[in-house]
Design an enzyme around this catalytic site. Structure first.
Site, PDB file in Angstrom:
ATOM      1  N   GLY A   1       0.541  -1.100  -0.120  1.00  7.15           N
ATOM      2  CA  GLY A   1       0.099   0.585   0.124  1.00  7.15           C
ATOM      3  C   GLY A   1       0.828   0.985   0.236  1.00  7.15           C
TER       4      GLY A   1
ATOM      5  N   GLU B   1       2.508  -8.325  -2.239  1.00  7.75           N
ATOM      6  CA  GLU B   1       1.388  -8.893  -1.849  1.00  7.75           C
ATOM      7  C   GLU B   1       1.653 -10.420  -1.920  1.00  7.75           C
ATOM      8  OE1 GLU B   1       1.433  -5.981  -3.024  1.00  7.75           O
ATOM      9  OE2 GLU B   1       0.371  -4.540  -1.761  1.00  7.75           O
TER      10      GLU B   1
HETATM   11  N1  COA Z   1       2.231  -4.400   8.883  1.00  7.63           N
HETATM   12  C1  COA Z   1       1.642  -4.350   9.893  1.00  7.63           C
HETATM   13  N2  COA Z   1       3.028  -4.831  11.052  1.00  7.63           N
HETATM   14  C2  COA Z   1       3.987  -4.285   9.464  1.00  7.63           C
HETATM   15  C3  COA Z   1       4.168  -4.298   8.198  1.00  7.63           C
HETATM   16  C4  COA Z   1       2.681  -4.410   7.465  1.00  7.63           C
HETATM   17  N3  COA Z   1       2.996  -4.329   6.640  1.00  7.63           N
HETATM   18  N4  COA Z   1       5.569  -4.110   8.617  1.00  7.63           N
HETATM   19  C5  COA Z   1       6.156  -4.661   9.183  1.00  7.63           C
HETATM   20  N5  COA Z   1       5.201  -4.210   9.933  1.00  7.63           N
HETATM   21  C6  COA Z   1       5.730  -4.712  11.572  1.00  7.63           C
HETATM   22  C7  COA Z   1       6.622  -6.174  12.065  1.00  7.63           C
HETATM   23  O1  COA Z   1       6.151  -7.405  11.951  1.00  7.63           O
HETATM   24  C8  COA Z   1       7.489  -5.786  13.353  1.00  7.63           C
HETATM   25  O2  COA Z   1       6.975  -6.159  14.297  1.00  7.63           O
HETATM   26  P1  COA Z   1       7.323  -6.246  15.851  1.00  7.63           P
HETATM   27  O3  COA Z   1       8.593  -5.301  15.703  1.00  7.63           O
HETATM   28  O4  COA Z   1       6.629  -6.253  16.365  1.00  7.63           O
HETATM   29  O5  COA Z   1       8.650  -7.339  14.841  1.00  7.63           O
HETATM   30  C9  COA Z   1       7.612  -4.460  12.231  1.00  7.63           C
HETATM   31  O6  COA Z   1       6.910  -3.646  11.950  1.00  7.63           O
HETATM   32  C10 COA Z   1       9.080  -4.350  12.182  1.00  7.63           C
HETATM   33  O7  COA Z   1       9.100  -4.965  11.142  1.00  7.63           O
HETATM   34  P2  COA Z   1      10.210  -5.750  10.601  1.00  7.63           P
HETATM   35  O8  COA Z   1      10.244  -7.173   9.330  1.00  7.63           O
HETATM   36  O9  COA Z   1      11.440  -6.114  11.990  1.00  7.63           O
HETATM   37  O10 COA Z   1      11.369  -4.455  10.173  1.00  7.63           O
HETATM   38  P3  COA Z   1      12.294  -3.875   9.136  1.00  7.63           P
HETATM   39  O11 COA Z   1      13.203  -2.787   9.807  1.00  7.63           O
HETATM   40  O12 COA Z   1      13.215  -5.580   8.843  1.00  7.63           O
HETATM   41  O13 COA Z   1      11.688  -4.024   8.147  1.00  7.63           O
HETATM   42  C11 COA Z   1      10.108  -3.834   6.000  1.00  7.63           C
HETATM   43  C12 COA Z   1      10.779  -3.325   7.144  1.00  7.63           C
HETATM   44  C13 COA Z   1       9.060  -2.357   5.483  1.00  7.63           C
HETATM   45  C14 COA Z   1      10.839  -3.611   4.781  1.00  7.63           C
HETATM   46  C15 COA Z   1       9.633  -4.896   6.539  1.00  7.63           C
HETATM   47  O14 COA Z   1       8.642  -5.231   7.602  1.00  7.63           O
HETATM   48  C16 COA Z   1       8.418  -4.903   5.492  1.00  7.63           C
HETATM   49  O15 COA Z   1       8.566  -6.091   3.743  1.00  7.63           O
HETATM   50  N6  COA Z   1       7.299  -5.745   5.668  1.00  7.63           N
HETATM   51  C17 COA Z   1       5.953  -5.799   4.911  1.00  7.63           C
HETATM   52  C18 COA Z   1       5.963  -4.941   3.848  1.00  7.63           C
HETATM   53  C19 COA Z   1       4.866  -5.881   2.800  1.00  7.63           C
HETATM   54  O16 COA Z   1       4.640  -7.426   3.175  1.00  7.63           O
HETATM   55  N7  COA Z   1       3.464  -4.486   2.825  1.00  7.63           N
HETATM   56  C20 COA Z   1       2.038  -5.010   2.245  1.00  7.63           C
HETATM   57  C21 COA Z   1       1.230  -5.336   2.840  1.00  7.63           C
HETATM   58  S1  COA Z   1       0.074  -6.133   2.122  1.00  7.63           S
END
Ligand code: COA
Length: 255
Positions: free
Chosen positions: A106, A129
């Site tokens: 998003g 996604e």
């Molecule tokens: N929704 C809810 N929670 C999310 C999130 C999301 N889209 N993206 C990250 N978080 C949460 C993680 O679960 C983690 O939670 P915790 O601290 O309770 O364990 C926290 O945010 C930090 O995420 P983390 O992955 O540990 O941080 P990072 O700095 O290593 O990586 C991102 C950051 C954004 C690159 C990675 O979190 C990511 O790829 N997120 C998902 C993106 C995604 O799939 N988006 C599509 C959603 S449909």
């Protein structure tokens, strides 16, 4: 008053929307609702130009995955996000996304709903996604395909691959890559805000309308908008200034 974003209307006519929803700027229902309300407010009382930004390291990590349920909840979620992003896309001003970090899911779709994307060197874009076993639900399949073409959009949506700033620039997902995305976004937005705002709005409207219609209909839309532009005060200022002082010197009023 919004709690998960800030709206700063600056003296130079630029409105800056900054997402402020914790560490990763997850697009929770609450944040998406605030985004929709903010877009409505910017349309009702438009500034000169808009910059939308997020965190330095994370622009926005996408929909809040912790709010996902099953198929029943999916309908309301996608409707909510589409509603907000359509409202942003419909703001009758030039809307710039300033992306210095991760714009995923998003977050990428939010950037896609803007008119122009300025990326910093550490920006990362993607529609991951598919890695959750689902697909983009905030316009990613449509706006991305229109911007980068169907094959690249399919590759990104079907593999979940993320692209860095230079790759985003190469495929047309980012429009500029600069060291300081926010500084450049503010500079460009301020320049745009001094322009003939009614004509800008007409140009945006017909370009967007033309993307979802036939060439013929789009060209007819342009003719109507061209005539409408001549009805503005700024067209008289612009033409008179050109004849008297040459190009680029007009002091527009925005009317
Ligand atoms: N929704 C809810 N929670 C999310 C999130 C999301 N889209 N993206 C990250 N978080 C949460 C993680 O679960 C983690 O939670 P915790 O601290 O309770 O364990 C926290 O945010 C930090 O995420 P983390 O992955 O540990 O941080 P990072 O700095 O290593 O990586 C991102 C950051 C954004 C690159 C990675 O979190 C990511 O790829 N997120 C998902 C993106 C995604 O799939 N988006 C599509 C959603 S449909």
């Amino acid at each position: 008053m919004p709690e998960l974003l800030t709206l700063d209307r600056r003296d130079d006519g630029v409105a800056v929307v900054t997402l402020a929803n914790g560490k990763v700027n997850a697009l929770s229902r609450a944040l998406v609702t605030e985004l929709h309300e903010t877009a409505n407010e910017l349309s009702a009382n438009p500034p000169g130009a808009v910059v939308i930004t997020g965190g330095d390291r994370i622009f926005a990590a996408g929909a809040d995955i912790s709010e996902f349920g099953g198929a029943e909840e999916a309908g309301p979620i996608t409707q909510l996000i589409h509603g907000a992003l359509d409202a942003i896309a419909a703001i009758p001003r030039f809307v710039i996304a300033s992306v210095s970090g991760y714009a995923l899911g998003g977050g990428c779709e939010l950037a896609l709903a803007c008119d122009y994307r300025i990326a910093g060197p550490k920006a990362v874009f993607g529609q991951p996604e598919i890695l959750l076993g689902i697909i983009p639900g905030g316009g990613g399949t449509q706006r991305l395909a229109r911007l980068v073409g169907p094959s690249t959009a399919k590759a990104l949506c079907i593999t979940g691959a993320q692209v860095n700033a230079d790759e985003a620039l190469r495929i047309g997902l980012a429009d500029e890559v600069v060291d300081d995305a926010m500084a450049r976004a503010l500079e460009l937005a301020a320049e745009v805000a001094r322009g003939p705002l009614q004509a800008q709005a007409l140009a945006k409207q017909v370009i967007d309308a033309g993307l979802s219609t036939s060439l013929e209909e789009g060209l007819r839309g342009e003719q109507a908008a061209f005539v409408a532009a001549f009805g503005t005060e700024d067209s008289k200022i612009g033409v008179a200034s050109f004849l008297e002082h040459g190009p680029g010197k007009a002091a527009f009023t925005g009317n």
